[in-house]
Design a protein around this motif. Structure first.
Motif, PDB file in Angstrom:
ATOM      1  N   PHE A  14      17.837 -62.978  81.765  1.00  0.00           N
ATOM      2  CA  PHE A  14      18.631 -63.674  82.780  1.00  0.00           C
ATOM      3  C   PHE A  14      17.779 -63.869  84.026  1.00  0.00           C
ATOM      4  O   PHE A  14      17.110 -62.930  84.469  1.00  0.00           O
TER       5      PHE A  14
ATOM      6  N   TYR B 122      27.978 -65.408  80.991  1.00  0.00           N
ATOM      7  CA  TYR B 122      26.881 -64.564  80.519  1.00  0.00           C
ATOM      8  C   TYR B 122      27.222 -63.876  79.203  1.00  0.00           C
ATOM      9  O   TYR B 122      26.371 -63.692  78.333  1.00  0.00           O
TER      10      TYR B 122
ATOM     11  N   THR C 182      20.460 -69.523  85.305  1.00  0.00           N
ATOM     12  CA  THR C 182      21.878 -69.313  85.632  1.00  0.00           C
ATOM     13  C   THR C 182      22.421 -70.326  86.636  1.00  0.00           C
ATOM     14  O   THR C 182      23.626 -70.496  86.771  1.00  0.00           O
TER      15      THR C 182
ATOM     16  N   GLN D 154      31.560 -65.780  86.094  1.00  0.00           N
ATOM     17  CA  GLN D 154      30.155 -65.581  85.716  1.00  0.00           C
ATOM     18  C   GLN D 154      30.049 -64.700  84.478  1.00  0.00           C
ATOM     19  O   GLN D 154      29.285 -64.991  83.555  1.00  0.00           O
TER      20      GLN D 154
ATOM     21  N   ALA E  66      26.530 -57.405  80.007  1.00  0.00           N
ATOM     22  CA  ALA E  66      25.601 -56.791  79.043  1.00  0.00           C
ATOM     23  C   ALA E  66      25.981 -55.350  78.733  1.00  0.00           C
ATOM     24  O   ALA E  66      25.156 -54.592  78.204  1.00  0.00           O
TER      25      ALA E  66
ATOM     26  N   GLN F 100      26.190 -61.487  91.454  1.00  0.00           N
ATOM     27  CA  GLN F 100      25.563 -61.928  90.214  1.00  0.00           C
ATOM     28  C   GLN F 100      25.044 -60.726  89.418  1.00  0.00           C
ATOM     29  O   GLN F 100      25.192 -60.670  88.189  1.00  0.00           O
TER      30      GLN F 100
ATOM     31  N   PHE G   1      25.994 -59.644  85.638  1.00  0.00           N
ATOM     32  CA  PHE G   1      25.003 -59.385  84.572  1.00  0.00           C
ATOM     33  C   PHE G   1      25.291 -58.034  83.917  1.00  0.00           C
ATOM     34  O   PHE G   1      25.339 -57.907  82.699  1.00  0.00           O
TER      35      PHE G   1
ATOM     36  N   SER H 124      17.947 -64.691  88.075  1.00  0.00           N
ATOM     37  CA  SER H 124      18.921 -64.773  89.169  1.00  0.00           C
ATOM     38  C   SER H 124      18.912 -66.201  89.729  1.00  0.00           C
ATOM     39  O   SER H 124      17.964 -66.966  89.506  1.00  0.00           O
TER      40      SER H 124
ATOM     41  N   LEU I 223      19.759 -55.140  78.979  1.00  0.00           N
ATOM     42  CA  LEU I 223      19.830 -56.223  79.966  1.00  0.00           C
ATOM     43  C   LEU I 223      18.441 -56.473  80.552  1.00  0.00           C
ATOM     44  O   LEU I 223      17.750 -55.544  80.967  1.00  0.00           O
TER      45      LEU I 223
ATOM     46  N   VAL J  93      16.666 -58.697  83.532  1.00  0.00           N
ATOM     47  CA  VAL J  93      16.924 -59.557  84.695  1.00  0.00           C
ATOM     48  C   VAL J  93      15.590 -59.891  85.351  1.00  0.00           C
ATOM     49  O   VAL J  93      14.751 -59.004  85.539  1.00  0.00           O
TER      50      VAL J  93
END
Ligand code: PEP
Ligand code: MG
Length: 755
Positions: free
Chosen positions: A510, A496, A476, A492, A560, A552, A556, A512, A565, A567
């Motif tokens: 994703f 995404y 990202t 952002q 999503a 962030q 996300f 961070s 999702l 992360v």
């Protein structure tokens, strides 16, 4: 009293001087010189070969040999006696040339009747720039004196061969032949690949010749018209560009903002009102800005000066009415754009499908045009001073973006090499494209899940073109780095979401924000740390600046909504860092639920294994995490204490060594035992031979770059996972520094495709 040898040399030199001081063209001079040398040394033949590039010599003048060979015969450095002289920069005498071990027969020379040979190098800066040869029909042992005479003559000849006159003559020859021959210039590679095409010189800055205006109103009108025209064209170009989305549009938008900036326009108009011509007014406005900003150490502001210079140049071209591009002059399908400096929008002046390369005289790696060109797969070479003395529109140019070389009017041999490289790449790509529909399965039926790594907007296309199983790593920080300001939550989300939409039902992981070290944000000044790779970076920053992490996570979660999702957090050194980061995500998830905002159907949280200390905490980690992904780039860097960006260390340690493979084997074994999904997203997964070793160790999830995806798949489809596993495990006790040769030999013996 002088020796007879010196006297003879003086006589020859006297005659040579008469020739060199004459009015003849350089080619005629060379022929005359060769005749003088043959006569004065009582030789049956004499000839001179001149270097046409780093690898070849060409017969430029001769007497006593077949004249039709002149300018046709080329000899490689190291080839035959002549090539040997050039390569070693040492004279070579042979009484029976054909018996010499280095002798190579050249039928076109017509030298069958000759026996003895004496060749001496023409030397400049310790390098051979040519070879002077005399030959005789008789078998003759050349004396030391004879060799010295010819070496003295060669010194004079070297001056002629290195003269401007000769260099112009060579250029003329090149032109006459359409294309042949040489000149290689080294620059800085900003984007890899090979390109071959005709040079188009991107418009160069013109000096402003008229400073003061006669009619103010007229100048203002000119300015207005040019400014409007420029902006209309820019809008059209930017709206119609197929560059993609995300950061590229950001870059181009910044450029457009400059072009439309009211303050800038007003400044120019004020300058016109004070009596300047529109052109001089544009320059003055730029100079004002330059005076204010050039002293700054802020890299970001400096880059903006580049953008402003580009926009000012563009406006100047509209003022002069010269906005038709060289592209319209050259109708070639393959062009190499050559620019002094260039803005990203300037690239849109050309049909980018036809651009085979980009050469920039100035230029830095952070230059936006380089980012855009890279995304378009165009090789870019920068930092070549004085380029415009060598290249003209219409010249044939080869660009080697892998090693940073530009070849101007390259020899046919070099052209062929480039064509082969380009064709090989295309052929391989076509072959790999055919694999697209076939499953990533080994010969013994083991399914390998193949993902791709994504950063630039352009990478998103690989999701479809590779037919991958998903995105194993979304870096990202890349869109953050390409943006001019820190992207807010909305921005952002748009990045995404775009990725989620492209991925459809495929898995997306994703990561961070992983900034710091070599990944600097233009809007954050460098921290000036002594050891940035092990300094305040990555999760260490985002845990300390929690608002950034929270935002962030929120982005996300929203991007999503309704989907799964995944992360993960980078650079985790201690399990507590993971707990904190995970908690931050969970708090945001809770908040979203309380707000009534739609949330993802499922949230999986994982971490990257890239710091050795976390390997020693794996048992604990595996209890708390949904998945792990190994960042082998950093894991190898920290395991071997070896800066991953230092070219001097690049070959010192190898991930294909027993200690590193044992480490990798332990991780996947522990993850499997705990039932935790485990993948590799570092470069190891992108390199077919390394990926083969990973499969041997038990890895079943690999995330590679879009460009290497097909090569990895090709390897997968030609291995027997069980057998590879036995072989890799048999190597784990090896004390060798690298196991690469063994693994390569294994692949070769077993018909495994490693491209
Ligand atoms: C790695 O370290 O292997 C990795 C995938 O992360 P990055 O290359 O972005 O540091
Ligand atoms: Mg990393």
């Amino acid at each position: 009293m002088q020796s007879p040898a010196v006297n003879q040399a003086m006589d020859i030199l006297k005659q040579l001087r008469q020739v060199t001081e004459g009015q003849d063209e350089v080619s005629v001079k060379l022929s005359k010189i060769i005749r003088v040398i043959a006569e004065q040394t009582s030789s049956d033949a004499a000839s001179v070969y001149v270097a046409v590039d780093d690898n070849y010599l060409e017969l430029f003048a001769s007497c006593g040999l077949n004249e039709t060979a002149e300018h046709r015969l080329t000899i490689r450095y190291g080839e035959g006696l002549i090539g040997e002289v050039a390569k070693t920069t040492r004279s070579l005498a042979a009484s029976e040339a054909s018996k010499h071990p280095k002798y190579a027969y050249k039928a076109e020379l017509g030298e069958d009747a000759y026996h003895s040979f004496l060749g001496v190098p023409l030397i400049r800066w310790n390098r051979s720039i040519g070879v002077l040869v005399i030959q005789s029909k008789a078998i003759h042992e050349y004396s030391r004196a004879e060799i010295e005479i010819l070496e003295t003559v060669a010194m004079v000849l070297a001056e002629i061969v290195a003269s401007d006159e000769m260099s112009n003559y060579k250029k003329e020859l090149i032109k006459e032949r359409g294309l042949v021959t040489r000149e290689r210039v080294k620059g800085l590679s900003l984007s890899k690949g090979y390109g071959l095409g005709q040079a188009v010189i991107h418009r160069r800055r013109q000096a402003v010749s008229k400073i003061f205006a006669e009619d103010k109103e007229k100048e203002l009108e000119r300015l207005q018209v040019a400014h409007r025209q420029m902006n209309d064209d820019l809008d059209e170009k930017l709206n119609s560009t197929k560059l993609g989305i995300g950061e590229h549009v950001d870059i181009l938008d910044t450029y457009r903002m400059f072009a439309k900036d009211k303050g800038w326009y007003k400044k120019i108009a004020d300058n016109v009102n004070s009596g300047l011509t529109a052109e001089a007014a544009v320059e003055r406005a730029y100079e004002d800005m330059w005076n204010r900003l050039s002293a700054t150490n802020d890299q970001y502001l400096k880059e903006r000066l580049h953008d402003l210079r580009d926009v000012a140049d563009r406006l100047q071209n509209y003022l002069s009415g010269d906005y038709c591009t060289a592209c319209e002059v050259i109708k070639s399908n393959d062009i190499i754009v050559v620019a002094q400096t260039m803005g990203p929008a300037d690239l849109m002046d050309y049909d980018y499908h036809k651009i085979r390369g980009l050469i920039i005289e100035d230029g830095t790696p952070t230059m936006h045009v380089a980012i855009v060109a890279k995304a378009l797969n165009i090789p870019v070479i920068a930092k070549i001073k004085g380029l415009f003395n060598d290249i003209k529109t219409g010249d044939f140019v080869a660009v080697d973006g892998n090693d940073g070389y530009v070849y101007i009017n390259p020899s046919l041999v070099i052209q062929e090499k480039f064509k082969t490289k380009i064709a090989e790449k295309q052929k391989l790509q076509a072959r790999l494209d055919e694999l697209k529909k076939l499953p990533s399965k080994t010969l013994d039926g083991v399914r390998i899940w193949q993902y791709i790594n994504v950063g630039l907007a352009f990478d998103l296309d690989y999701i479809e073109t590779t037919n991958c199983d998903g995105v194993g790593l979304y870096r990202t920080e890349i869109p953050f780095m390409a943006s001019d300001v820190m992207p807010d939550v909305e921005r952002q989300i748009s990045y995404y979401k775009e990725l989620m939409d492209k991925a459809g039902n495929k898995k997306v992981i994703f990561r961070s924000l992983d900034v710091g070290s070599d990944k600097l944000l233009p809007y954050w000044s460098a921290m000036g740390e002594e050891n940035p790779a092990i300094g305040w970076r990555s999760i260490r920053i985002t845990l300390d600046r929690r608002a950034i992490l929270r935002k962030q996570m929120r982005a996300f979660l929203r991007a999503a909504a309704g989907k799964e999702l995944n992360v993960m957090f980078p650079m985790i050194s201690d399990v507590s860092e993971f707990e904190e980061a995970k908690e931050t995500l969970m708090i945001e998830l809770d908040k979203e639920k309380r707000r009534g905002t739609p949330v993802p159907s499922k949230v999986n949280v994982g971490l990257m294994v890239e710091v050795p200390s976390i390997v020693f905490q794996l048992e604990e980690v595996l209890k708390q995490t949904d998945f792990i992904s190994i960042g082998t780039n950093d894991l190898a860097q920290f395991t071997f204490a070896c800066d991953r960006g230092n070219p001097r260390l690049a070959e010192r340690y190898d991930v294909l060594s027993a200690p590193f493979l044992r480490l990798m084997g332990d991780i996947v074994a522990k993850a499997d035992a705990a039932g935790v999904y485990c993948s590799v997203c570092g470069e190891m997964a992108s390199n077919p031979i390394e990926a083969m070793a990973l499969i041997g160790l038990g890895y079943r999830n690999l995330s590679s770059t879009g460009t290497s995806f097909g090569r990895v798949k090709s390897m997968i489809r030609t291995i027997n996972a069980g057998e590879v596993s036995d072989y890799v495990k048999s190597l784990l006790k090896s004390k060798k520094r690298t196991l690469r040769p063994q693994l390569m030999a294994y692949a070769y013996d077993h018909g495994i495709e490693i491209y």
